[in-house]
Design a protein around this motif. Structure first.
Motif, PDB file in Angstrom:
ATOM      1  N   SER A  17       0.843  -1.275   0.027  1.00  0.00           N
ATOM      2  CA  SER A  17       0.000   0.290  -0.052  1.00  0.00           C
ATOM      3  C   SER A  17       0.839   1.271   0.078  1.00  0.00           C
ATOM      4  CB  SER A  17      -0.920  -0.042   1.292  1.00  0.00           C
ATOM      5  OG  SER A  17      -1.877  -1.120   1.529  1.00  0.00           O
ATOM      6  N   ARG A  67      -9.747  -0.956  -4.742  1.00  0.00           N
ATOM      7  CA  ARG A  67      -8.368  -1.116  -4.335  1.00  0.00           C
ATOM      8  C   ARG A  67      -7.971   0.158  -3.957  1.00  0.00           C
ATOM      9  NH1 ARG A  67      -4.237  -2.172  -7.652  1.00  0.00           N
ATOM     10  NH2 ARG A  67      -5.281  -1.361  -9.480  1.00  0.00           N
ATOM     11  N   GLN A  82      -5.495   6.613  -1.448  1.00  0.00           N
ATOM     12  CA  GLN A  82      -5.124   5.448  -0.624  1.00  0.00           C
ATOM     13  C   GLN A  82      -5.088   4.302  -1.736  1.00  0.00           C
ATOM     14  OE1 GLN A  82      -3.902   4.981   2.502  1.00  0.00           O
ATOM     15  NE2 GLN A  82      -3.378   3.109   1.936  1.00  0.00           N
ATOM     16  N   ASP A  84      -4.266   0.611  -2.281  1.00  0.00           N
ATOM     17  CA  ASP A  84      -3.983  -0.883  -1.315  1.00  0.00           C
ATOM     18  C   ASP A  84      -3.924  -1.896  -2.827  1.00  0.00           C
ATOM     19  OD1 ASP A  84      -6.534   0.079   0.798  1.00  0.00           O
ATOM     20  OD2 ASP A  84      -4.186   0.285   0.988  1.00  0.00           O
ATOM     21  N   SER A  85      -3.485  -3.298  -2.145  1.00  0.00           N
ATOM     22  CA  SER A  85      -3.372  -4.156  -3.164  1.00  0.00           C
ATOM     23  C   SER A  85      -2.882  -4.060  -4.415  1.00  0.00           C
ATOM     24  CB  SER A  85      -4.873  -4.930  -3.352  1.00  0.00           C
ATOM     25  OG  SER A  85      -5.165  -5.447  -2.252  1.00  0.00           O
TER      26      SER A  85
END
Length: 126
Positions: A17, A67, A82, A84-85
């Motif tokens: 992340s 994501r 943000q 993520d993944s």
């Protein structure tokens, strides 16, 4: 006019992340819809996400939906992404953008926005 400065890019492993930040100065931050775009090496710039000036409506590209999360903090004149993944295909220079007009995500995807930052590099290793 509004000035935009991105930060938070870097190198991360796949599955990890990162949170990008974009600090805005100049005209009233709350007046602008904000967005994130990216450009991978050898590819055209593409839309990633956008958020309305109130912060109550968000748009995402299909490739990042579920994501990535866009948000904004009016007290700090900052918009965040943000991520993520993360995947290797997310590797790109990420640009913060601002627009005085409120349009749909598909509009921003086709037309971009009015003001741009200089970008921050995100590299995702496999």
């Amino acid at each position: 006019q509004v000035q935009l400065v991105e930060s938070g890019g870097g190198l991360v492993q796949a599955g990890g992340s990162l949170r990008l930040s974009c600090a805005a100065s100049g005209r009233t931050f709350a007046s602008y819809a904000m967005g994130w775009f990216r450009q991978a090496p050898g590819k055209e710039r593409e839309f990633v996400a956008a958020i309305s000036w109130r912060g109550d409506t968000t748009y995402y590209a299909d490739s990042v939906k579920g994501r990535f999360t866009i948000s904004r903090d009016h007290g700090k004149n900052t918009v965040y992404l943000q991520m993520d993944s993360l995947k290797p295909e997310d590797t790109a220079v990420y640009y913060c953008a601002a627009d005085l007009s409120e349009y749909s995500g598909s509009y921003y995807e086709r037309h971009g926005m009015d003001y741009w930052g200089k970008g921050t590099l995100v590299t995702v290793s496999s």
